[in-house]
Design a protein around this motif. Sequence first.
Motif, PDB file in Angstrom:
ATOM      1  N   VAL A 108     -21.072 -18.272   0.423  1.00 17.43           N
ATOM      2  CA  VAL A 108     -21.365 -18.028   1.836  1.00 17.43           C
ATOM      3  C   VAL A 108     -20.945 -19.212   2.695  1.00 17.43           C
ATOM      4  CG1 VAL A 108     -23.215 -16.395   1.318  1.00 17.43           C
ATOM      5  CG2 VAL A 108     -23.780 -18.807   1.622  1.00 17.43           C
ATOM      6  N   GLY A 109     -21.120 -20.445   2.168  1.00 15.41           N
ATOM      7  CA  GLY A 109     -20.741 -21.622   2.949  1.00 15.41           C
ATOM      8  C   GLY A 109     -19.257 -21.727   3.154  1.00 15.41           C
ATOM      9  N   LYS A 110     -18.503 -21.503   2.087  1.00 17.73           N
ATOM     10  CA  LYS A 110     -17.058 -21.587   2.210  1.00 17.73           C
ATOM     11  C   LYS A 110     -16.466 -20.396   2.970  1.00 17.73           C
ATOM     12  CE  LYS A 110     -16.492 -25.524   0.218  1.00 17.73           C
ATOM     13  NZ  LYS A 110     -16.026 -26.707   0.998  1.00 17.73           N
ATOM     14  N   THR A 111     -17.178 -19.273   2.974  1.00 20.35           N
ATOM     15  CA  THR A 111     -16.751 -18.163   3.831  1.00 20.35           C
ATOM     16  C   THR A 111     -16.826 -18.587   5.298  1.00 20.35           C
ATOM     17  OG1 THR A 111     -17.455 -16.502   2.225  1.00 20.35           O
ATOM     18  CG2 THR A 111     -17.230 -15.782   4.508  1.00 20.35           C
ATOM     19  N   ALA A 112     -17.917 -19.283   5.652  1.00 24.49           N
ATOM     20  CA  ALA A 112     -18.030 -19.819   7.016  1.00 24.49           C
ATOM     21  C   ALA A 112     -16.953 -20.866   7.276  1.00 24.49           C
ATOM     22  CB  ALA A 112     -19.417 -20.409   7.235  1.00 24.49           C
ATOM     23  N   SER A 113     -16.619 -21.669   6.258  1.00 26.00           N
ATOM     24  CA  SER A 113     -15.534 -22.643   6.404  1.00 26.00           C
ATOM     25  C   SER A 113     -14.218 -21.939   6.706  1.00 26.00           C
ATOM     26  CB  SER A 113     -15.383 -23.475   5.125  1.00 26.00           C
ATOM     27  OG  SER A 113     -16.502 -24.281   4.892  1.00 26.00           O
ATOM     28  N   CYS A 114     -13.988 -20.822   6.031  1.00 27.54           N
ATOM     29  CA  CYS A 114     -12.778 -20.034   6.311  1.00 27.54           C
ATOM     30  C   CYS A 114     -12.733 -19.610   7.774  1.00 27.54           C
ATOM     31  CB  CYS A 114     -12.735 -18.801   5.416  1.00 27.54           C
ATOM     32  SG  CYS A 114     -12.485 -19.128   3.659  1.00 27.54           S
ATOM     33  N   ALA A 115     -13.877 -19.137   8.278  1.00 24.28           N
ATOM     34  CA  ALA A 115     -13.941 -18.731   9.685  1.00 24.28           C
ATOM     35  C   ALA A 115     -13.669 -19.914  10.604  1.00 24.28           C
ATOM     36  CB  ALA A 115     -15.303 -18.106   9.980  1.00 24.28           C
ATOM     37  N   ALA A 116     -14.222 -21.086  10.254  1.00 23.94           N
ATOM     38  CA  ALA A 116     -13.996 -22.280  11.072  1.00 23.94           C
ATOM     39  C   ALA A 116     -12.519 -22.665  11.090  1.00 23.94           C
ATOM     40  CB  ALA A 116     -14.843 -23.439  10.545  1.00 23.94           C
ATOM     41  N   MET A 117     -11.865 -22.570   9.941  1.00 23.59           N
ATOM     42  CA  MET A 117     -10.437 -22.888   9.891  1.00 23.59           C
ATOM     43  C   MET A 117      -9.627 -21.882  10.707  1.00 23.59           C
ATOM     44  SD  MET A 117     -10.091 -25.673   8.217  1.00 23.59           S
ATOM     45  CE  MET A 117     -11.543 -26.053   9.205  1.00 23.59           C
ATOM     46  N   ALA A 118     -10.003 -20.607  10.622  1.00 25.38           N
ATOM     47  CA  ALA A 118      -9.307 -19.588  11.408  1.00 25.38           C
ATOM     48  C   ALA A 118      -9.493 -19.847  12.904  1.00 25.38           C
ATOM     49  CB  ALA A 118      -9.825 -18.204  11.039  1.00 25.38           C
ATOM     50  N   LEU A 119     -10.703 -20.208  13.304  1.00 27.78           N
ATOM     51  CA  LEU A 119     -10.958 -20.510  14.713  1.00 27.78           C
ATOM     52  C   LEU A 119     -10.201 -21.761  15.162  1.00 27.78           C
ATOM     53  CD1 LEU A 119     -14.764 -19.682  14.826  1.00 27.78           C
ATOM     54  CD2 LEU A 119     -12.975 -18.544  16.170  1.00 27.78           C
ATOM     55  N   THR A 120     -10.032 -22.715  14.247  1.00 22.56           N
ATOM     56  CA  THR A 120      -9.246 -23.910  14.580  1.00 22.56           C
ATOM     57  C   THR A 120      -7.793 -23.525  14.852  1.00 22.56           C
ATOM     58  OG1 THR A 120     -10.684 -25.290  13.201  1.00 22.56           O
ATOM     59  CG2 THR A 120      -8.516 -26.182  13.753  1.00 22.56           C
ATOM     60  N   VAL A 121      -7.259 -22.628  14.029  1.00 24.26           N
ATOM     61  CA  VAL A 121      -5.912 -22.112  14.303  1.00 24.26           C
ATOM     62  C   VAL A 121      -5.860 -21.506  15.706  1.00 24.26           C
ATOM     63  CG1 VAL A 121      -4.196 -20.368  13.661  1.00 24.26           C
ATOM     64  CG2 VAL A 121      -5.356 -21.678  11.882  1.00 24.26           C
ATOM     65  N   ASP A 344     -18.995 -18.956  17.228  1.00 22.76           N
ATOM     66  CA  ASP A 344     -18.138 -20.026  17.724  1.00 22.76           C
ATOM     67  C   ASP A 344     -17.925 -21.068  16.637  1.00 22.76           C
ATOM     68  OD1 ASP A 344     -20.399 -21.683  17.643  1.00 22.76           O
ATOM     69  OD2 ASP A 344     -20.813 -21.445  19.779  1.00 22.76           O
ATOM     70  N   LEU A 345     -17.042 -22.024  16.914  1.00 23.39           N
ATOM     71  CA  LEU A 345     -16.635 -23.001  15.913  1.00 23.39           C
ATOM     72  C   LEU A 345     -17.803 -23.879  15.476  1.00 23.39           C
ATOM     73  CD1 LEU A 345     -14.322 -24.268  14.299  1.00 23.39           C
ATOM     74  CD2 LEU A 345     -13.852 -25.737  16.271  1.00 23.39           C
ATOM     75  N   ARG A 346     -18.617 -24.328  16.425  1.00 22.59           N
ATOM     76  CA  ARG A 346     -19.729 -25.218  16.079  1.00 22.59           C
ATOM     77  C   ARG A 346     -20.725 -24.522  15.164  1.00 22.59           C
ATOM     78  NH1 ARG A 346     -24.789 -27.121  18.412  1.00 22.59           N
ATOM     79  NH2 ARG A 346     -24.958 -29.385  18.164  1.00 22.59           N
ATOM     80  N   ALA A 347     -21.010 -23.240  15.436  1.00 20.41           N
ATOM     81  CA  ALA A 347     -21.945 -22.487  14.596  1.00 20.41           C
ATOM     82  C   ALA A 347     -21.387 -22.320  13.190  1.00 20.41           C
ATOM     83  CB  ALA A 347     -22.232 -21.126  15.219  1.00 20.41           C
ATOM     84  N   ALA A 348     -20.085 -22.039  13.078  1.00 22.02           N
ATOM     85  CA  ALA A 348     -19.472 -21.864  11.758  1.00 22.02           C
ATOM     86  C   ALA A 348     -19.507 -23.163  10.962  1.00 22.02           C
ATOM     87  CB  ALA A 348     -18.031 -21.372  11.905  1.00 22.02           C
ATOM     88  N   ILE A 349     -19.202 -24.288  11.627  1.00 19.55           N
ATOM     89  CA  ILE A 349     -19.219 -25.579  10.940  1.00 19.55           C
ATOM     90  C   ILE A 349     -20.646 -25.932  10.516  1.00 19.55           C
ATOM     91  CG2 ILE A 349     -18.905 -28.069  11.253  1.00 19.55           C
ATOM     92  CD1 ILE A 349     -16.464 -27.450  12.955  1.00 19.55           C
ATOM     93  N   GLY A 350     -21.618 -25.736  11.399  1.00 23.02           N
ATOM     94  CA  GLY A 350     -23.008 -26.057  11.081  1.00 23.02           C
ATOM     95  C   GLY A 350     -23.528 -25.252   9.903  1.00 23.02           C
ATOM     96  N   PHE A 351     -23.274 -23.950   9.918  1.00 19.46           N
ATOM     97  CA  PHE A 351     -23.728 -23.096   8.820  1.00 19.46           C
ATOM     98  C   PHE A 351     -23.051 -23.492   7.510  1.00 19.46           C
ATOM     99  CE2 PHE A 351     -23.095 -19.411   6.085  1.00 19.46           C
ATOM    100  CZ  PHE A 351     -24.395 -18.961   5.911  1.00 19.46           C
ATOM    101  N   SER A 352     -21.739 -23.721   7.566  1.00 19.83           N
ATOM    102  CA  SER A 352     -21.014 -24.117   6.367  1.00 19.83           C
ATOM    103  C   SER A 352     -21.552 -25.412   5.797  1.00 19.83           C
ATOM    104  CB  SER A 352     -19.522 -24.269   6.681  1.00 19.83           C
ATOM    105  OG  SER A 352     -18.825 -24.781   5.565  1.00 19.83           O
ATOM    106  N   SER A 353     -21.774 -26.402   6.659  1.00 18.45           N
ATOM    107  CA  SER A 353     -22.287 -27.692   6.190  1.00 18.45           C
ATOM    108  C   SER A 353     -23.653 -27.538   5.540  1.00 18.45           C
ATOM    109  CB  SER A 353     -22.363 -28.686   7.354  1.00 18.45           C
ATOM    110  OG  SER A 353     -21.066 -29.018   7.820  1.00 18.45           O
TER     111      SER A 353
END
Length: 422
Positions: A108-121, A344-353
């Motif tokens: 679940v954490g790395k799934t959120a990381s994937c979303a964060a990377m996609a949002l960074t793109v 949003d990006l901050r939520a995805a990073i926070g959840f992943s971390s």
Amino acid sequence: MSSHDPASQDSASQDPALHRRLGLTDSVLIGLGSMIGAGIFAALAPAAGAAGSWLLLALAIASLLAYCNAMSSARLAARYPVSGGTYVYGRERLGPFWGYLAGWAFVVGKTASCAAMALTVGHYAWPEQSRAVAVAAVLIITAINYTGVQKSALATRIIVAIVLTVLAMVAVAGFSGTHTAATVLPDRIGPRDVLEAAGLLFFAFAGYARIATLGEEVREPRRTIPRAIMLALAVALVVYAVVAAAALAVLGSAGLASATDPLARVVAEAGAPALAPVVRVGAVVAAAGSLLALVLGVSRTTLAMARDRYLPHALAAVHPRFGVPHRAELVVGAVVAVVAASFDLRAAIGFSSFTVLVYYLVANVSAGTLTAAEDRPARWIPVVGASGCVVVAVALPLGSVLVGAAVLALGAALYAVTRRAR
């Protein structure tokens, strides 16, 4: 603690051994290739919003935590040289539930990381349509992975070279350019804010434990792996610190916190707007490369858990032509696309971390059960690592903590149901 070695070790020992070709330099480069990526393009802004001018202290805390986690993982990887990471370590040292929880947290954490990377793109490629671009990036990466095309070692080195070149441009432009745009957040920063920023910046060190899994391919692994981890983390910390200092000098903590594409903003405000498109391209390349690797990793862990029937067994299917876990990849891609479109990006990073810190909490506790005969790490490493994971995790934004805890509780409930069914 398990009183016996995993059966998988016996079967693994019957397979042909991998060649020990990697020296210290190669191991450090692999570690840098796993770390120097999109995290620095994405995590600086939310971390600056939390820590303000104390951003560099938060970065140091995140790197210390990463070091402890990686060293604990290295000792465990030497003891259990099989695929699965902390999913295996937790199961063997603490019991089946803790291994499962680590695997669930990773997925679940790395799934959120994937979303964060996609949002960074999306933020760097087309800020006005960042969510649409993010979803498109996920669909493209999923299609590439479905056909079995994987990121090669050469591609990794090319991406690292591009990213380091772009970060060097940002640093030079930042320190040599104008600083008239710098604005500072109000002086309201406390210890909890610095720890929150450390948790968000922890995201930028993701991948450091890749070195810990190379025990069978490294010459003198007991000596080389700890040194490679330390050197790779040190280089990454220096690069990140220089870039963060340049960003603070140009934008200030307030300007950095409000930027959706912070490093492109740095070169533009520093008086080198012609470099902004180059920085954007570098960020997109880094994020796309990280997204490709992350989706591969998440789908393979999903496959392993599905084989053990902790996730729906249908996800364990392997495509007869392409030889990939195609159902797992499609499900992971669909979930990542939904998350990227919804958060949003901050939520995805926070959840992943938060969830990845729980994963490494299990790793550190597992390492703490190793004996001297099992080549345990220095006593302080798993203690600082485990306590640091807890403290930094609970200091993350409240929404990330609550959602993360709820998702972990859901995973625990699924474990109870699947265990009863089995």
